[in-house]
Design a protein around this motif. Structure first.
Motif, short mmCIF file in Angstrom:
data_model
loop_
_atom_site.label_atom_id
_atom_site.label_comp_id
_atom_site.label_asym_id
_atom_site.label_seq_id
_atom_site.Cartn_x
_atom_site.Cartn_y
_atom_site.Cartn_z
N HIS A 7 0.87 -1.23 -0.10
CA HIS A 7 0.14 -0.14 0.01
C HIS A 7 0.98 1.25 0.00
CE1 HIS A 7 -3.42 2.58 0.99
NE2 HIS A 7 -2.66 3.06 2.07
N SER A 8 0.67 2.25 -0.92
CA SER A 8 1.13 3.44 -0.98
C SER A 8 0.42 4.50 -0.39
CB SER A 8 1.49 3.82 -2.23
OG SER A 8 1.93 5.15 -2.18
N TYR A 9 1.03 4.97 0.90
CA TYR A 9 0.27 6.06 1.81
C TYR A 9 0.33 7.65 1.12
CZ TYR A 9 0.28 2.73 5.56
OH TYR A 9 -0.10 1.88 6.20
N LEU A 10 1.27 7.43 -0.13
CA LEU A 10 1.44 8.91 -0.38
C LEU A 10 0.96 9.19 -2.22
CD1 LEU A 10 4.96 10.02 0.58
CD2 LEU A 10 2.65 10.69 1.38
N LYS A 11 0.24 7.69 -2.55
CA LYS A 11 -0.12 7.87 -4.09
C LYS A 11 -1.18 8.96 -4.27
CE LYS A 11 -2.35 4.83 -7.73
NZ LYS A 11 -3.02 3.54 -7.70
N ASN A 12 -2.17 9.06 -3.58
CA ASN A 12 -3.29 10.12 -3.85
C ASN A 12 -2.95 11.41 -3.55
OD1 ASN A 12 -4.99 7.76 -4.02
ND2 ASN A 12 -5.68 7.99 -1.97
N TYR A 13 -1.83 11.73 -2.70
CA TYR A 13 -1.20 12.98 -2.70
C TYR A 13 -0.54 13.43 -3.70
CZ TYR A 13 -2.81 12.51 2.49
OH TYR A 13 -3.64 12.37 3.56
N VAL A 14 0.15 12.26 -4.23
CA VAL A 14 1.07 12.70 -5.35
C VAL A 14 0.09 12.89 -6.62
CG1 VAL A 14 2.44 11.65 -6.91
CG2 VAL A 14 3.19 11.38 -5.07
N GLU A 15 -1.04 12.45 -6.75
CA GLU A 15 -2.14 12.38 -8.01
C GLU A 15 -2.56 13.91 -7.66
OE1 GLU A 15 -4.60 9.08 -7.45
OE2 GLU A 15 -3.16 7.84 -8.34
N GLU A 16 -3.08 14.13 -6.33
CA GLU A 16 -3.46 15.49 -6.13
C GLU A 16 -2.51 16.77 -6.44
OE1 GLU A 16 -6.36 17.88 -2.85
OE2 GLU A 16 -5.60 15.92 -2.49
N PHE A 17 -1.29 16.57 -5.99
CA PHE A 17 -0.51 17.62 -5.83
C PHE A 17 0.81 17.58 -6.93
CE2 PHE A 17 -2.22 17.51 -1.70
CZ PHE A 17 -2.94 18.78 -1.31
N GLY A 18 0.83 16.34 -7.18
CA GLY A 18 2.29 16.21 -8.03
C GLY A 18 3.46 15.64 -7.57
N TYR A 19 4.16 14.92 -8.18
CA TYR A 19 5.23 14.31 -7.74
C TYR A 19 6.21 15.32 -6.99
CZ TYR A 19 9.45 11.23 -7.73
OH TYR A 19 10.46 10.51 -7.44
N ASP A 20 6.57 16.22 -7.77
CA ASP A 20 7.49 17.26 -7.52
C ASP A 20 7.04 17.97 -6.33
OD1 ASP A 20 9.51 16.80 -9.62
OD2 ASP A 20 8.60 18.23 -10.70
N THR A 21 5.85 18.44 -5.95
CA THR A 21 5.47 18.93 -4.82
C THR A 21 5.61 18.04 -3.47
OG1 THR A 21 3.92 20.27 -6.04
CG2 THR A 21 3.29 20.04 -3.45
N ILE A 22 5.07 16.72 -3.74
CA ILE A 22 5.41 15.77 -2.46
C ILE A 22 6.94 15.65 -2.15
CG2 ILE A 22 5.04 13.62 -1.72
CD1 ILE A 22 2.31 15.57 -1.63
N LEU A 23 7.65 15.64 -3.25
CA LEU A 23 9.22 15.32 -3.29
C LEU A 23 9.78 16.46 -2.50
CD1 LEU A 23 11.79 13.51 -3.88
CD2 LEU A 23 11.97 14.93 -6.10
#
Length: 126
Positions: free
Chosen positions: A76-92
């Motif tokens: 399970h990825s806990y960050l997948k939905n956040y990456v989809e919402e905010f973008g990979y670079d923002t979460i990185l």
């Protein structure tokens, strides 16, 4: 047991919750405002990143390595939905920002009655 979070996150949450209380006092539903809902989700992503850093971050691991590992976790990825919402670079960038603020992680600071152990993150300047 006190879970630590960065001062930046504490300040972000204080401002967000104050605005939400203000809206509720006016009889408004704060979650009907798209911008406020997005900021709330951002806060949730930031909190989740803190947990991932406390439990899954390996010494020497870069923010990119951690995020890529977390997104490809076979369970399970806990960050997948956040990456989809905010973008990979923002979460990185958020992960990197939190990593930069960490002094160290205390491991196994507490064990509960079920035998689960807990870690705590110690932030610089907290």
């Amino acid at each position: 047991l006190q879970i630590m979070e960065s001062k930046k996150l504490e300040q972000y949450k204080d401002a967000l919750y104050a605005e939400m209380r203000e809206r509720k006092a006016k009889g408004e539903n704060p979650f009907k405002d798209a911008d406020l809902k997005r900021r709330y989700d951002y806060k949730s992503a930031w909190e989740m990143i803190g947990s991932i850093l406390a439990y899954d971050w390996k010494e020497g691991q870069s923010a990119k390595e951690l995020l890529d590992w977390e997104l490809n976790d076979r369970y399970h990825s806990y960050l997948k939905n956040y990456v989809e919402e905010f973008g990979y670079d923002t979460i990185l960038n958020l992960i990197q920002q939190d990593m930069d603020d960490i002094d160290h992680i205390n491991r196994a600071v507490f064990t509960d009655d079920d035998g689960l152990t807990y870690n705590s993150v110690v932030y610089k300047n907290n």
